[in-house]
Design a protein around this motif. Structure first.
Motif, PDB file in Angstrom:
ATOM      1  N   UNK A 153       0.989  -1.164  -0.017  1.00  0.00           N
ATOM      2  CA  UNK A 153       0.163  -0.023   0.175  1.00  0.00           C
ATOM      3  C   UNK A 153       0.682   1.212  -0.008  1.00  0.00           C
ATOM      4  N   UNK A 154       0.418   2.257  -0.627  1.00  0.00           N
ATOM      5  CA  UNK A 154       1.302   3.462  -0.949  1.00  0.00           C
ATOM      6  C   UNK A 154       1.282   4.607   0.263  1.00  0.00           C
ATOM      7  N   UNK A 155       0.082   4.401   1.097  1.00  0.00           N
ATOM      8  CA  UNK A 155      -0.169   5.523   2.058  1.00  0.00           C
ATOM      9  C   UNK A 155      -0.952   6.907   1.549  1.00  0.00           C
ATOM     10  N   UNK A 156      -1.385   6.386   0.188  1.00  0.00           N
ATOM     11  CA  UNK A 156      -2.042   7.489  -0.526  1.00  0.00           C
ATOM     12  C   UNK A 156      -3.265   7.099  -0.924  1.00  0.00           C
ATOM     13  N   UNK A 157      -4.025   7.909  -1.751  1.00  0.00           N
ATOM     14  CA  UNK A 157      -5.459   7.351  -2.269  1.00  0.00           C
ATOM     15  C   UNK A 157      -5.482   7.624  -3.716  1.00  0.00           C
ATOM     16  N   UNK A 215      -9.972   5.596  -3.307  1.00  0.00           N
ATOM     17  CA  UNK A 215      -9.537   4.146  -3.016  1.00  0.00           C
ATOM     18  C   UNK A 215      -8.126   4.214  -2.344  1.00  0.00           C
ATOM     19  N   UNK A 216      -7.853   3.027  -1.589  1.00  0.00           N
ATOM     20  CA  UNK A 216      -6.432   3.086  -1.155  1.00  0.00           C
ATOM     21  C   UNK A 216      -5.544   2.882  -2.317  1.00  0.00           C
ATOM     22  N   UNK A 217      -4.208   3.380  -2.312  1.00  0.00           N
ATOM     23  CA  UNK A 217      -3.464   3.154  -3.559  1.00  0.00           C
ATOM     24  C   UNK A 217      -2.533   1.894  -3.191  1.00  0.00           C
TER      25      UNK A 217
END
Length: 497
Positions: free
Chosen positions: A168-172, A179-181
């Protein structure tokens, strides 16, 4: 999580045991764009494929460090990597388009201790010159879908790209809603596609086609070197491997969903898992993809689409097949025209195995067709029907008590008696060709929803454990053999781009 200097050194240097040798990056620059992944805010590993890491000769202990997330996110580049975005074209739903890696970066080619070469690609790693107004990112659920389905295909014995990790990237990312990236690390024998050849042909330079064809032969088909017409043999080899691959899809009820020419790998691997899914009820017209409104890529049409795609490949190779255009066209037409026969041969071999037929008889085609027709008319579950036939005693249910089925079953049993082998031999063959477990859509969707919406990966890991040995009778995974209830059925899947 911040990356400290010590962790950066461990990941960049040879602690992970990457061994990059980037032959594709030595091709002419028009085949790719050189750029690095765009760093993300706060990467975290949510899945690491330890078995795959071991098979690649990587140091699992180093990859299990939390800081490895920076490697899988592209925030840190391993020593020896030469990141590029590959250029390619493609026919998308029959329409030609200039494409390229719009949200993926090829870090390079890792060579294992055994000498095998694999592309290491980050999918969802940011914008590239080929993004075409896209953000270059990916949402978590589609990356988890690719991880699950590609690993299922590998376990089923079907050639496929594989997934090493998801972070997961911690970004959307915005896809109608936020949505979670995520970023997926994809492993492939290469990312050369039919669309790559279409791109080379679009350069209107025979040298570009020859360079790519020579590179493909050198990398994937070295036994064709120094043959009289290596380019015709290359075409024939790709036709054969694609026919075999499509048959393997059909034998387990797999629907790719987006068989564009840019999604057909020259190496014969299944690639680009978007709106893919496995059939529950047998229906040749099964379509899952939300964007396939006219059923172009439906289950039963996949062989014809494969032949159509291969014809596009043959067109790009015409200048290399023969100096005389008329002769080149004849050679290409003969090669493509052979596809149905090659496909049918592989299909009969596979279906005979699914029915425990070790010999060939003229009635086999009708016997197979009759069973499939019965399954379609009675809405029978594709996977469970074949698995039930693999047992010594059929389950006691209403469908198998049907008069039409009983008549078919009697003919099949008579056919089996004409084989000079113990009764157990056909059953053993069937059990190794009829999976007990597939990644059923309702199970996949439930796992993706839990992970994406609640950060709960329990169902993802349970599903991965269940599909790891699909041909085994493991009682702890019996629930994964149950077809969906009517309220659980998944009728549409989505690309996730």
């Amino acid at each position: 999580m911040k990356l400290n200097e010590k962790a950066s050194g461990i990941l960049k240097n040879n602690a992970v045991k990457w061994h990059f040798d980037n032959s594709y990056a030595r091709l002419p620059d028009y085949f790719f764009a050189r750029l690095s992944p765009i760093p993300v805010q706060s990467p975290q590993v949510v899945i690491l494929n330890i078995n795959l890491a071991k098979s690649l000769g990587l140091d699992v202990e180093a990859l299990l460090m939390p800081e490895s997330a920076f490697l899988f996110a592209g925030n840190v580049l391993p020593d020896g990597a030469q990141p590029i975005a590959q250029a390619y074209a493609g026919h998308q739903f029959g329409h030609f388009t200039m494409l390229g890696d719009g949200r993926a970066i090829l870090l390079g080619e890792h060579v294992t201790p055994a000498g095998d070469r694999f592309d290491i690609q980050l999918k969802g790693s940011g914008q590239t010159p080929f993004s075409r107004r896209g953000d270059g990112r990916a949402a978590l659920a589609p990356m988890l879908r690719e991880y699950i389905i590609s690993e299922a295909m590998h376990a089923l014995g079907i050639p496929s790209t594989r997934s090493l990790a998801v972070v997961t990237t911690g970004e959307q990312v915005m896809r109608e809603v936020l949505l979670p990236g995520a970023i997926l690390t994809r492993v492939a024998t290469s990312h050369i596609r039919v669309g790559t050849f279409e791109y080379a042909a679009s350069q209107r330079d025979t040298d570009a086609i020859k360079i790519l064809a020579d590179y493909t032969i050198q990398r994937h088909f070295p036994d064709l070197l120094d043959t009289e017409n290596p380019y015709l043999l290359l075409l024939n080899r790709i036709i054969d491997s694609q026919a075999e691959l499509i048959v393997k899809w059909l034998l387990v009820g797999f629907v790719h969903g987006v068989m564009n020419t840019d999604n057909m790998s020259i190496s014969g691997e299944t690639i680009d898992y978007g709106p893919c899914a496995f059939m529950d009820v047998y229906d040749p017209n099964t379509v899952f993809s939300s964007i396939d409104q006219y059923g172009r890529y439906r289950y039963s049409h996949q062989p014809q689409i494969a032949q159509w795609n291969l014809a596009r490949l043959a067109e790009t190779l015409l200048p290399l097949l023969d100096p005389l255009p008329e002769r080149a066209l004849t050679l290409a037409e003969e090669a493509i025209g052979a596809f149905p026969k090659i496909y049918q041969s592989y299909w009969m071999i596979g279906m005979r195995k699914k029915l425990g037929l070790l010999t060939e008889e003229s009635i086999d085609t009708e016997l197979i067709t009759a069973l499939l027709t019965w399954m379609q008319n009675h809405y029978a579950d594709y996977t469970n029907t074949f698995r039930a036939l693999s047992e010594e005693v059929l389950p006691n249910n209403a469908q198998f008590g049907d008069v039409e089925f009983k008549s078919w079953h009697t003919r099949w049993q008579e056919r089996l008696t004409r084989q000079a082998c113990p009764q157990s031999t056909p059953l053993e063959l069937m059990k190794t060709n009829n999976p007990a477990i597939i990644p059923r859509n309702h199970r996949v969707e439930a796992a993706l929803s839990a992970a994406s919406e609640h950060g709960d990966y329990t169902l993802v890991h349970q599903l991965l454990a269940a599909i790891a040995k699909p041909y085994d009778d493991l009682t702890e995974f019996n629930d994964y053999r149950t077809p969906p209830a009517s309220s659980e059925r998944v009728y549409q899947t989505f690309c996730g781009t």
